[in-house]
Write an enzyme that holds these catalytic residues in place. Structure first.
Site, PDB file in Angstrom:
ATOM      1  N   HIS A 271       0.883  -1.074  -0.132  1.00 23.43           N
ATOM      2  CA  HIS A 271       0.053  -0.043  -0.135  1.00 23.43           C
ATOM      3  C   HIS A 271       1.030   1.347   0.012  1.00 23.43           C
ATOM      4  CE1 HIS A 271      -3.677   2.070   1.290  1.00 23.43           C
ATOM      5  NE2 HIS A 271      -3.130   2.992   1.620  1.00 23.43           N
ATOM      6  N   GLU A 272       1.839   1.430   0.981  1.00 24.76           N
ATOM      7  CA  GLU A 272       2.658   2.640   0.947  1.00 24.76           C
ATOM      8  C   GLU A 272       3.493   2.876  -0.243  1.00 24.76           C
ATOM      9  OE1 GLU A 272       1.660   4.664   3.115  1.00 24.76           O
ATOM     10  OE2 GLU A 272       0.294   3.415   4.351  1.00 24.76           O
ATOM     11  N   HIS A 275       1.847   4.597  -2.922  1.00 25.08           N
ATOM     12  CA  HIS A 275       1.759   6.067  -2.533  1.00 25.08           C
ATOM     13  C   HIS A 275       3.061   6.636  -2.971  1.00 25.08           C
ATOM     14  CE1 HIS A 275      -1.737   6.887  -0.319  1.00 25.08           C
ATOM     15  NE2 HIS A 275      -1.604   6.127   0.517  1.00 25.08           N
ATOM     16  N   GLU A 304      -4.731   7.752  -3.100  1.00 29.13           N
ATOM     17  CA  GLU A 304      -5.091   6.593  -2.105  1.00 29.13           C
ATOM     18  C   GLU A 304      -5.567   5.677  -3.267  1.00 29.13           C
ATOM     19  OE1 GLU A 304      -5.482   4.355   1.208  1.00 29.13           O
ATOM     20  OE2 GLU A 304      -4.719   6.283   0.838  1.00 29.13           O
TER      21      GLU A 304
END
Length: 510
Positions: A271-272, A275, A304
């Site tokens: 997830h990060e 980003h 996101e």
């Protein structure tokens, strides 16, 4: 002064402002990763000083003169990027000029104080410890909204509500009316899917967990597979995972290991990293170089969407499950799944849970709806802060059918309110919608994402995003980006269709 000179002087001013902003971000990163708790007061003073200096640079007469000179020297045939940059800078100046410097300082100190108290309250499972700090942040943010009200309006000229004003830095042009159009359908569409998921077969046949070190090694391996460059990137641990850009070649992410949740760190890393890849791919050359607004993220919803794409479309895919199943079994020292299909099901547990950051794709939107509704209650409907824990419990029961047993797994679980970040949460749900609609377009052009991944061609997906999404930066807002890239207005329907398809595949195990 020529147009080139005026623009160059403005760029130099913005460059120094960005240097100060990078220092501020570095202090924030340290606060969340390595700073000892006893330093919170001093860090608050440091951040308050920087906030004042940044505010002064962004509102000074000298800066205003530089911007005016650049605007006046702008020729009729100036590049569109220059025009847009100056428009965004003028908007920012109008907003910053309305803010009392004393309020800016008070907010910075209240954020640092609130973060420290939130950590203590969460550890002790006691909302009462945090309540005064939250009330202070609400009071200051409402004052901020009041000061900004004169320069905040919808495109039709109507005034924005306090919540809408506070949401603008995260989601430009957002309104409660648009959120009702995009998010409220999820309140009806998601609970039946969550109920349907109760019949899904289980994954592993026994309880299992991985050591802290084993999870760290798997996270490092994932990043290496996805192009992690240690010369430009760094990963650390923090109470709440996040991504941060400290400079043009300084990209940081953080993760955490959660006891008894051995996929948590792995998926948070995916997830990060999504980003961070977006940050690394934003347009930062020529007129889009680091000081200019066009080189910034379109919105937090778009941000996101990129992290969710890597977490869910890649990290939770059946193709990557086949690839990572042997690695996890080897690291664990035994095979508790028996097949890659069972491992994939473990990667996709769809059931109501108490924690947003650990939530599956179906229940996640309900977590966000709860926070959005509670923010409106706190900021615009007069709900006392003291009623927040009980309101949270009622909302969890209504939306997800479960109730937290203490505040740490209830209204204290998220870091955002401890920093006064009201207006942030809907961007998380918008990210799911945007990711789904972008994915439809990707598959129309490249074929099924699962097939691309089976061929180990993740780079094709990354290249598509780098070509179509990253370069837009602040040239558009989120809704405009989606319509420009996909040819259709933003809608919840692609996301719901995706969830239906995934549940069907999980049910049959293929």
């Amino acid at each position: 002064m020529s147009a080139e000179q005026a623009y160059a002087k403005l760029r130099d001013h913005l460059h120094t402002t960005q240097l100060l902003g990078g220092i501020q971000s570095t202090l924030y990163y340290d606060q969340n990763t390595a700073m000892p708790a006893a330093s919170a007061g001093w860090r608050g003073e440091q951040l308050a000083l920087l906030a004042l200096q940044l505010h002064e640079r962004q509102t000074s007469a000298a800066y205003g003169d530089l911007l005016c000179a650049a605007e006046q020297e702008l020729s009729h045939d100036a590049p569109a990027g220059q025009v847009r940059n100056l428009q965004l800078l003028r908007q920012q100046l109008n907003r910053q000029s309305r803010l009392d410097p004393a309020l800016v300082s008070q907010l910075a100190q209240a954020q640092a104080h609130g973060y420290a108290l939130w950590q203590e309250a969460k550890t002790k499972q006691d909302f009462a410890l945090f309540a005064p700090a939250l009330q202070r942040l609400i009071t200051l943010r409402l004052e901020q909204a009041q000061q900004l009200a004169a320069v905040e309006a919808h495109r039709d000229g109507s005034r924005r509500s306090p919540w809408e004003i506070l949401a603008q830095p995260f989601e430009p042009d957002i309104s409660q009316a648009l959120l009702s159009q995009w998010l409220l359908p999820l309140r009806e569409a998601l609970p039946p899917l969550l109920e349907q998921a109760q019949s899904l077969p289980t994954g592993s046949q026994e309880d299992w967990d991985l050591s802290d070190q084993a999870q760290e090694e798997l996270c490092n391996a994932l990043l290496q597979d996805w192009g992690y460059n240690p010369e430009r990137c760094s990963r650390a641990r923090s109470p709440h995972p996040f991504s941060s850009t400290l400079g043009p070649n300084d990209f940081r992410i953080t993760t955490r290991v959660v006891a008894a949740q051995p996929f948590s760190a792995f998926l948070a890393t995916a997830h990060e990293w999504g980003h961070s890849l977006y940050e690394q791919g934003l347009p930062r050359t020529g007129d889009h170089w680091f000081p200019w607004p066009l080189g910034e993220a379109t919105s937090m919803g778009v941000h996101e969407s990129q992290s969710l794409f890597y977490e869910n479309r890649l990290g939770r895919s059946s193709a990557l499950a086949k690839r990572w199943y042997p690695r996890f079994a080897s690291t664990l020292g035994r095979d508790v799944w028996g097949s890659a299909h069972q491992f994939w099901r473990d990667l996709n547990p769809i059931r109501a849970g108490l924690t947003r950051v650990e939530a599956d794709e179906v229940s996640y939107g309900l977590h966000v709806l709860l926070r959005y509704e509670l923010e409106l209650a706190l900021l615009e409907q007069g709900m006392p802060v003291s009623e927040l824990p009980e309101a949270w419990r009622r909302g969890m029961k209504e939306l997800l059918g479960i109730t937290p047993s203490h505040d740490a797994e209830g209204c204290l679980q998220d870091v955002h309110w401890s920093e006064g970040l009201f207006g942030y949460f809907p961007s998380y749900a918008l990210g799911h919608l945007i990711s789904a609609q972008l994915s439809e377009t990707i598959e129309a052009e490249l074929g099924p994402i699962e097939t691309v991944l089976e061929r180990q061609q993740e780079d094709r997906l990354g290249s598509w995003l780098a070509q179509h999404v990253y370069p837009l930066g602040r040239s558009v807002n989120a809704a405009e980006l989606v319509e420009q890239v996909t040819g259709k207005p933003l809608s919840h329907l692609p996301f719901i269709a995706y969830l239906h398809g995934k549940l069907e595949r999980l049910q049959r195990g293929s």
